[in-house]
Design a protein around this motif. Structure first.
Motif, short mmCIF file in Angstrom:
data_model
loop_
_atom_site.label_atom_id
_atom_site.label_comp_id
_atom_site.label_asym_id
_atom_site.label_seq_id
_atom_site.Cartn_x
_atom_site.Cartn_y
_atom_site.Cartn_z
N PHE A 1 -38.06 11.32 85.78
CA PHE A 1 -39.15 12.05 85.12
C PHE A 1 -40.45 11.41 85.59
O PHE A 1 -40.55 10.17 85.63
CB PHE A 1 -39.05 11.91 83.60
N ASP B 1 -35.54 15.80 87.09
CA ASP B 1 -35.80 16.79 86.06
C ASP B 1 -36.80 17.78 86.64
O ASP B 1 -37.79 17.38 87.25
CB ASP B 1 -36.40 16.11 84.82
N CYS C 1 -39.29 20.48 85.69
CA CYS C 1 -40.07 21.17 84.66
C CYS C 1 -41.52 20.84 84.93
O CYS C 1 -41.82 20.05 85.83
CB CYS C 1 -39.66 20.68 83.26
N ASP D 1 -43.80 20.32 82.08
CA ASP D 1 -44.50 19.87 80.87
C ASP D 1 -45.12 18.49 81.00
O ASP D 1 -46.14 18.20 80.39
CB ASP D 1 -43.58 19.93 79.64
N LEU E 1 -35.63 15.95 68.01
CA LEU E 1 -35.15 14.65 68.50
C LEU E 1 -35.78 14.24 69.83
O LEU E 1 -35.39 13.24 70.42
CB LEU E 1 -33.63 14.68 68.64
N TYR E 2 -36.75 15.02 70.31
CA TYR E 2 -37.37 14.67 71.60
C TYR E 2 -38.66 13.85 71.43
O TYR E 2 -39.38 13.61 72.40
CB TYR E 2 -37.71 15.93 72.42
N PHE F 1 -39.31 10.78 73.65
CA PHE F 1 -39.46 11.21 75.05
C PHE F 1 -40.89 11.64 75.31
O PHE F 1 -41.47 11.34 76.35
CB PHE F 1 -38.50 12.37 75.34
N ARG G 1 -41.90 24.43 71.16
CA ARG G 1 -41.19 25.09 72.25
C ARG G 1 -40.21 26.14 71.74
O ARG G 1 -39.28 26.51 72.43
CB ARG G 1 -40.44 24.06 73.09
N GLN H 1 -37.08 27.33 73.94
CA GLN H 1 -35.84 26.58 73.73
C GLN H 1 -35.05 27.21 72.57
O GLN H 1 -35.60 27.95 71.75
CB GLN H 1 -36.17 25.12 73.43
N LYS I 1 -27.93 20.04 75.10
CA LYS I 1 -28.92 19.03 74.72
C LYS I 1 -29.58 19.40 73.41
O LYS I 1 -29.96 20.56 73.29
CB LYS I 1 -29.95 18.95 75.84
N TYR J 1 -26.84 15.63 76.94
CA TYR J 1 -27.96 14.69 76.94
C TYR J 1 -28.06 14.04 75.57
O TYR J 1 -28.35 14.70 74.58
CB TYR J 1 -29.26 15.44 77.27
N VAL K 1 -30.23 12.25 73.59
CA VAL K 1 -31.67 12.24 73.85
C VAL K 1 -32.39 11.06 73.21
O VAL K 1 -31.80 10.27 72.47
CB VAL K 1 -32.32 13.58 73.41
N SER K 2 -33.69 11.04 73.48
CA SER K 2 -34.52 9.92 73.07
C SER K 2 -34.44 9.63 71.56
O SER K 2 -34.35 8.47 71.15
CB SER K 2 -35.97 10.18 73.48
N TYR L 1 -29.94 6.86 77.55
CA TYR L 1 -30.77 5.67 77.72
C TYR L 1 -29.95 4.40 77.51
O TYR L 1 -30.45 3.31 77.71
CB TYR L 1 -31.96 5.73 76.75
C1 PBG Z 1 -38.61 18.68 79.51
C2 PBG Z 1 -37.65 17.69 78.93
C3 PBG Z 1 -37.66 17.15 77.64
C4 PBG Z 1 -36.61 16.24 77.57
C5 PBG Z 1 -35.97 16.26 78.82
N1 PBG Z 1 -36.62 17.19 79.64
C6 PBG Z 1 -38.63 17.32 76.53
C7 PBG Z 1 -38.86 18.62 75.90
O1 PBG Z 1 -38.18 19.62 76.13
O2 PBG Z 1 -39.78 18.65 75.08
C8 PBG Z 1 -36.25 15.42 76.38
C9 PBG Z 1 -35.33 14.26 76.63
C10 PBG Z 1 -35.22 13.29 75.51
O3 PBG Z 1 -35.70 13.49 74.39
O4 PBG Z 1 -34.62 12.23 75.77
N2 PBG Z 1 -39.11 18.25 80.76
#
Ligand code: PBG
Length: 335
Positions: free
Chosen positions: A87, A127, A129, A131, A210-211, A214, A228, A232, A259, A282, A284-285, A324
């Protein structure tokens, strides 16, 4: 018999406890194994810094410089890790996230350096994207109404895919949840002479709370308190995930992803039973951060919970886990 008669208890002949009597026995009969081979390490690389910057809400994870990224990845490879996903955090963000596809964008530089360091010994993923690269923090081009314009955004993704493949990505991982993104990316890669670059589609990606950590890691806050939810998935739906997965596989996804992981184990299970491509999940964070936070307070045993989480994700049916905890897990595995 002494004491009051409390009714006869039959001696059981079936005793599942026989197979739980020792660690060796439990290992012998265990059904699911998490292996270092299954894990992908998410890594952050930031343009224009001289030293790695710790991410407070993701203890042990940093925004890397190009150089610190290279040493981290070399250490991961020595630990047996087979894959990383990158990323990027650019020095400058703009309306369209142009650093996502600039040939010298930070992720493109990092891909080239890591390919030179490790060649095909490491599966290099990016990744895909915008954003992290847009001034407004959305995953695409924002129109006059404030919506993300699906079809205009696809063009950005196509350019980013080609830039990442040119720089050396073995796999691109579109995470923007735009309709038709996999087809457009597949066609762009093929036209640019990259038929062998694979696509790991973030197919069933939920609009999750849960992001949070991140977004600290990539310095993203969505403009005007936005979210989002317009692109999403809604966390109440599971059949919708199957529809997204089917579309992505039909469009050419080589692997699909669910995810986040823990709150979506049922989705992972359904998807794994439904498709014949590898399924990634995933962790996630926010899932990582919760374990750390509770562990630091002494409320849970963080290492034990981390093992339990990763195992449950595999038990649900995932083949691959982005986490992670990858480095920590690989270090444990060496002991
Ligand atoms: C978008 C993306 C996100 C994560 C991975 N790719 C963030 C989002 O959609 O807001 C989140 C990963 C995480 O929380 O570990 N590029």
């Amino acid at each position: 018999m002494t004491g009051p008669e409390i009714g006869r208890i039959d001696t059981p002949t079936a005793r599942p406890r026989r197979l739980r009597r020792s660690a060796a026995m439990r290992d012998l009969v265990s059904e699911v194994h998490v292996r270092v081979d299954d894990l992908i390490a998410p890594l952050f690389v930031r343009e224009g810094i001289d030293e790695p910057v710790p991410i407070e809400s993701l203890p042990g994870v940093v925004q890397h410089t190009l150089e610190s990224l290279r040493s981290e990845v070399s250490e991961l490879v020595d630990l047996g890790v087979k894959s990383v996903i990158l990323f990027g955090i650019p020095a400058e963000k703009d309306e369209v996230g142009s650093q996502a596809y600039h040939p010298d964008g930070i992720v493109q530089q990092a891909l080239a350096a890591l390919l030179a360091d490790h060649g095909d010994r490491l599966v290099l993923m990016a990744d895909l994207c915008v954003d992290e690269y847009t001034s407004h923090g959305h995953c695409g081009i924002v129109d006059a109404r404030g919506d993300v314009d699906n079809d205009a955004t696809l063009e950005l993704y196509a350019k980013a895919a080609v830039a990442q493949a040119t720089a050396g990505a073995h796999v691109v991982a579109p995470s923007g949840m735009m309709d038709g993104q996999v087809a457009v990316i597949r066609a762009a890669l093929d036209d640019a002479g990259f038929p062998d670059v694979a696509i790991l589609a973030y197919s069933a990606k939920y609009a999750s709370a849960l992001y949070g950590p991140f977004r600290d890691a990539v310095d993203v806050s969505i403009a005007d308190g936005g979210d989002r939810k317009g692109y999403q998935q809604d966390h109440r739906n599971v059949r919708e995930a199957i529809r997204e997965i089917d579309l992505d596989v039909a469009e050419g996804a080589d692997m699909v992803m669910v995810k986040p992981a823990l709150a979506y184990l049922d989705v992972i299970r359904d998807v794994a039973q439904h498709v014949d491509v590898p399924v990634a999940a995933y962790h996630v964070s926010g899932e990582y951060a919760m374990i750390h936070a509770a562990g630091e307070r002494g409320w849970i045993d963080a290492d034990a919970v981390a093992f339990e989480h990763l195992t449950s994700i595999k038990r649900a049916g995932a083949n691959i886990i982005l986490t992670y905890f990858t480095r920590w897990f690989a270090e444990q595995a060496q002991r």
